[in-house]
Design a protein around this motif. Structure first.
Motif, PDB file in Angstrom:
ATOM      1  N   THR A   1       0.834  -1.206   0.000  1.00 12.27           N
ATOM      2  CA  THR A   1       0.000   0.000   0.000  1.00 12.27           C
ATOM      3  C   THR A   1       0.865   1.251   0.000  1.00 12.27           C
TER       4      THR A   1
ATOM      5  N   GLN B   1       2.104   1.758  -3.454  1.00 13.23           N
ATOM      6  CA  GLN B   1       1.042   2.276  -4.314  1.00 13.23           C
ATOM      7  C   GLN B   1       0.839   3.777  -4.087  1.00 13.23           C
ATOM      8  N   ALA B   2       0.912   4.201  -2.831  1.00 15.69           N
ATOM      9  CA  ALA B   2       0.753   5.621  -2.526  1.00 15.69           C
ATOM     10  C   ALA B   2       1.851   6.445  -3.175  1.00 15.69           C
ATOM     11  N   ARG B   3       3.081   5.950  -3.082  1.00 14.21           N
ATOM     12  CA  ARG B   3       4.202   6.683  -3.693  1.00 14.21           C
ATOM     13  C   ARG B   3       4.069   6.733  -5.213  1.00 14.21           C
ATOM     14  N   GLU B   4       3.562   5.648  -5.811  1.00  9.98           N
ATOM     15  CA  GLU B   4       3.364   5.634  -7.257  1.00  9.98           C
ATOM     16  C   GLU B   4       2.345   6.687  -7.695  1.00  9.98           C
ATOM     17  N   GLN B   5       1.408   7.010  -6.792  1.00 11.18           N
ATOM     18  CA  GLN B   5       0.384   8.006  -7.105  1.00 11.18           C
ATOM     19  C   GLN B   5       0.811   9.420  -6.704  1.00 11.18           C
ATOM     20  N   GLY B   6       2.046   9.555  -6.259  1.00 12.89           N
ATOM     21  CA  GLY B   6       2.565  10.883  -5.948  1.00 12.89           C
ATOM     22  C   GLY B   6       2.407  11.316  -4.518  1.00 12.89           C
ATOM     23  N   ALA B   7       1.961  10.440  -3.652  1.00 16.13           N
ATOM     24  CA  ALA B   7       1.774  10.791  -2.241  1.00 16.13           C
ATOM     25  C   ALA B   7       3.043  10.484  -1.449  1.00 16.13           C
TER      26      ALA B   7
ATOM     27  N   LEU C   1      -6.631   1.871  -0.883  1.00 20.24           N
ATOM     28  CA  LEU C   1      -6.173   3.075  -1.556  1.00 20.24           C
ATOM     29  C   LEU C   1      -6.731   3.195  -2.968  1.00 20.24           C
ATOM     30  N   ALA C   2      -6.848   2.069  -3.670  1.00 16.78           N
ATOM     31  CA  ALA C   2      -7.334   2.106  -5.050  1.00 16.78           C
ATOM     32  C   ALA C   2      -8.806   2.469  -5.144  1.00 16.78           C
TER      33      ALA C   2
END
Length: 305
Positions: A9, A12-18, A97-98
């Motif tokens: 998770t 995934q957050a880092r991939e979305q720029g968070a 998250l998704a």
């Protein structure tokens, strides 16, 4: 910054720029506010851990669906001055998250539970929620919240589970699903929520859930009794009463009114005002602190005003 115990998770957050560091310590360091969003049974331990990792000026809150137990825990550990129990009344039957939904909290009721020691933290947090999320802040006592959501949120999960579970067990279950229309879909939507999350919610508010379930069962028995007695007038009367509540979801008339209080003093009058506002079905759309006073913009049902 956001943190999750699951490394997938966090990735995934880092991939979305968070921003999502691998250590909780790094995620909460030097923050002005921390939202605790984990499963209900984990919140007490997480609250203590985050409190130890943050400065005394950092406001702590949560988004759990029950409030009284955690509020009492925070008070017992000397955190009532900066922990404000919270519960946004918004969500979907998905998790993770998704499944994030933009604007999920906009215009949604967001319950905050102010206390005397925590009034400064409440004022700051209420202003943040109004500005950042454009939510409707509903101040309530922790015990009052648990009593209200038992009927407005928790028992509906029981009913949805019962209806969907009966369809799952039905001899003609596939045919039931094939013919399921809006009433079945709306009535069973939350049955698709993560089961463990639902179980935590129901058990975390067990006494209030069972009390309100008795009230629902009594009304259902009246409906069933009218059907059994072939009593159309009785059915119509009961459904008229039910329709009044259903129509009230969208048909309430509210009026705005402003109140202000001094920041100095005990805060007793301010706290009483806030708790009465939520109990009467009102909400806040403004909270401004200036010149030694706090000014609230409230919206109350016209019948209360």
């Amino acid at each position: 910054a956001g943190w999750d115990p699951d490394p997938v998770t966090r990735a995934q957050a880092r991939e979305q720029g968070a921003t999502s560091p691998d250590r909780l310590d790094d995620a909460v360091a030097d923050r002005d506010v921390v939202f605790l969003c984990g499963p209900l049974p984990t919140l007490p331990e997480t609250l203590l851990r985050v409190a130890a990792l943050t400065g005394d000026g950092c406001v702590l809150t949560d988004v759990g669906s029950t409030k009284a137990e955690l509020a009492g825990f925070a008070d017992g550990h000397g955190l009532a001055h900066r922990f404000v129990p919270g519960h946004p009344m918004a969500g979907t039957d998905r998790a993770g998250l998704a499944s994030a939904v933009p604007g999920l909290f906009e215009t949604a009721a967001w319950v905050l539970c102010p206390t005397g020691p925590g009034l400064p933290a409440f004022r700051w947090l209420a202003g943040l929620l109004l500005a950042a999320f454009r939510s409707r802040v509903v101040p309530m006592s922790a015990t009052g919240h648990d009593a209200v959501v038992a009927l407005s949120s928790h028992v509906p999960h029981l009913l949805a589970g019962a209806l969907a579970g009966a369809a799952h067990r039905a001899e003609l279950g596939d045919a039931v699903l094939a013919l399921a229309a809006g009433s079945f879909r709306d009535g069973t939507r939350v049955a698709g929520s993560p089961p463990q999350r639902t179980a935590n919610m129901l058990l975390g508010n067990r006494e209030q859930v069972l009390r309100q379930l008795d009230a629902v069962r009594a009304y259902l028995d009246e409906l069933a009794g009218a059907v059994r007695a072939d009593d159309p007038a009785g059915l119509v009367g009961l459904y008229r009463g039910a329709a009044t509540a259903r129509t009230g979801l969208d048909g309430r008339t509210l009026r705005a009114a402003a109140r202000d209080f001094p920041l100095r003093g005990t805060g007793d009058a301010e706290l009483a005002y806030l708790l009465a506002l939520g109990a009467d079905g009102g909400h806040l759309s403004g909270c401004r602190v200036a010149d030694g006073r706090v000014t609230y913009t409230a919206h109350l049902p016209t019948a209360v005003l």
